[in-house]
Design a protein around this motif. Structure first.
Motif, PDB file in Angstrom:
ATOM      1  N   LYS A   1       0.811  -1.228   0.000  1.00 20.24           N
ATOM      2  CA  LYS A   1       0.000   0.000   0.000  1.00 20.24           C
ATOM      3  C   LYS A   1       0.840   1.273   0.000  1.00 20.24           C
ATOM      4  N   LEU A   2       2.008   1.202  -0.612  1.00 21.13           N
ATOM      5  CA  LEU A   2       2.840   2.388  -0.796  1.00 21.13           C
ATOM      6  C   LEU A   2       2.523   3.068  -2.125  1.00 21.13           C
ATOM      7  N   LEU A   3       2.091   2.279  -3.095  1.00 19.75           N
ATOM      8  CA  LEU A   3       1.650   2.801  -4.391  1.00 19.75           C
ATOM      9  C   LEU A   3       0.175   2.467  -4.559  1.00 19.75           C
ATOM     10  N   THR A   4      -0.536   3.315  -5.272  1.00 18.98           N
ATOM     11  CA  THR A   4      -1.953   3.070  -5.515  1.00 18.98           C
ATOM     12  C   THR A   4      -2.226   3.025  -7.008  1.00 18.98           C
ATOM     13  N   TYR A   5      -3.308   2.393  -7.347  1.00 23.86           N
ATOM     14  CA  TYR A   5      -3.707   2.249  -8.742  1.00 23.86           C
ATOM     15  C   TYR A   5      -5.224   2.152  -8.810  1.00 23.86           C
ATOM     16  N   THR A   6      -5.724   2.278 -10.008  1.00 24.14           N
ATOM     17  CA  THR A   6      -7.140   2.011 -10.261  1.00 24.14           C
ATOM     18  C   THR A   6      -7.216   0.862 -11.254  1.00 24.14           C
ATOM     19  N   HIS A   7      -8.379   0.245 -11.325  1.00 27.49           N
ATOM     20  CA  HIS A   7      -8.572  -0.830 -12.293  1.00 27.49           C
ATOM     21  C   HIS A   7      -9.129  -0.224 -13.575  1.00 27.49           C
ATOM     22  N   ALA A   8      -8.484  -0.539 -14.694  1.00 28.12           N
ATOM     23  CA  ALA A   8      -8.972  -0.083 -15.991  1.00 28.12           C
ATOM     24  C   ALA A   8      -8.814  -1.221 -16.987  1.00 28.12           C
TER      25      ALA A   8
ATOM     26  N   PHE B   1      -6.616  -4.110 -16.018  1.00 32.86           N
ATOM     27  CA  PHE B   1      -5.214  -3.773 -15.787  1.00 32.86           C
ATOM     28  C   PHE B   1      -5.125  -2.822 -14.602  1.00 32.86           C
ATOM     29  N   TRP B   2      -3.967  -2.834 -13.981  1.00 37.95           N
ATOM     30  CA  TRP B   2      -3.687  -1.828 -12.967  1.00 37.95           C
ATOM     31  C   TRP B   2      -3.323  -0.558 -13.709  1.00 37.95           C
ATOM     32  N   ASP B   3      -3.952   0.538 -13.365  1.00 36.46           N
ATOM     33  CA  ASP B   3      -3.687   1.815 -14.005  1.00 36.46           C
ATOM     34  C   ASP B   3      -3.080   2.768 -12.975  1.00 36.46           C
ATOM     35  N   PHE B   4      -1.834   3.141 -13.202  1.00 38.16           N
ATOM     36  CA  PHE B   4      -1.123   4.037 -12.293  1.00 38.16           C
ATOM     37  C   PHE B   4      -1.135   5.450 -12.848  1.00 38.16           C
TER      38      PHE B   4
END
Length: 128
Positions: free
Chosen positions: A24-31, A34-37
């Motif tokens: 949980k140091l980096l976050t992303y969304t699902h698109a 895929f992980w979208d940063f």
């Protein structure tokens, strides 16, 4: 951006980026499965790598990030955690000063060796 592009842009392996995400140091969304940063994750990933190279543990880095958020928020800081933050950051600052001192010594030694090598290289003949 996908994790592979983040990896290429930062020079950090995909496995390491996945680990940072798991921690949980980096976050992303699902698109689209895929992980979208976002672009701000580039700076964050590079900052994590810098702190890791300086000897910070994942726990330490999480604490740094939490402290930064708390200080920016302003409402999550009280005297108890303020004292803990001060102790933590003073200890880390002291450790970094020691590292800097060791780096300065190593750099001076390497500089001396390089100077001697350059002198030797400028001579037509030399003795070892």
């Amino acid at each position: 951006m996908k994790i592979g592009e983040l990896s290429k842009r930062t020079g950090i392996s995909v496995d390491t980026l996945r680990f940072y995400t798991k921690e949980k140091l980096l976050t992303y969304t699902h698109a689209h499965h895929f992980w979208d940063f976002s672009d701000d994750q580039i700076v964050l990933a590079e900052h994590i790598q810098l702190l890791r190279s300086l000897g910070f543990s994942i726990r330490d880095i999480r604490y740094v990030f939490d402290a930064s958020e708390a200080l920016l928020d302003g409402t999550r800081v009280n005297h108890e955690n303020l004292a803990a933050y001060i102790d933590f950051f003073e200890a880390k600052q002291s450790a970094l000063r020691i590292q800097r001192h060791h780096i300065d010594i190593a750099e001076q030694r390497l500089s001396n060796i390089l100077t001697k090598l350059e002198i030797m290289a400028s001579k037509e003949t030399f003795e070892l």
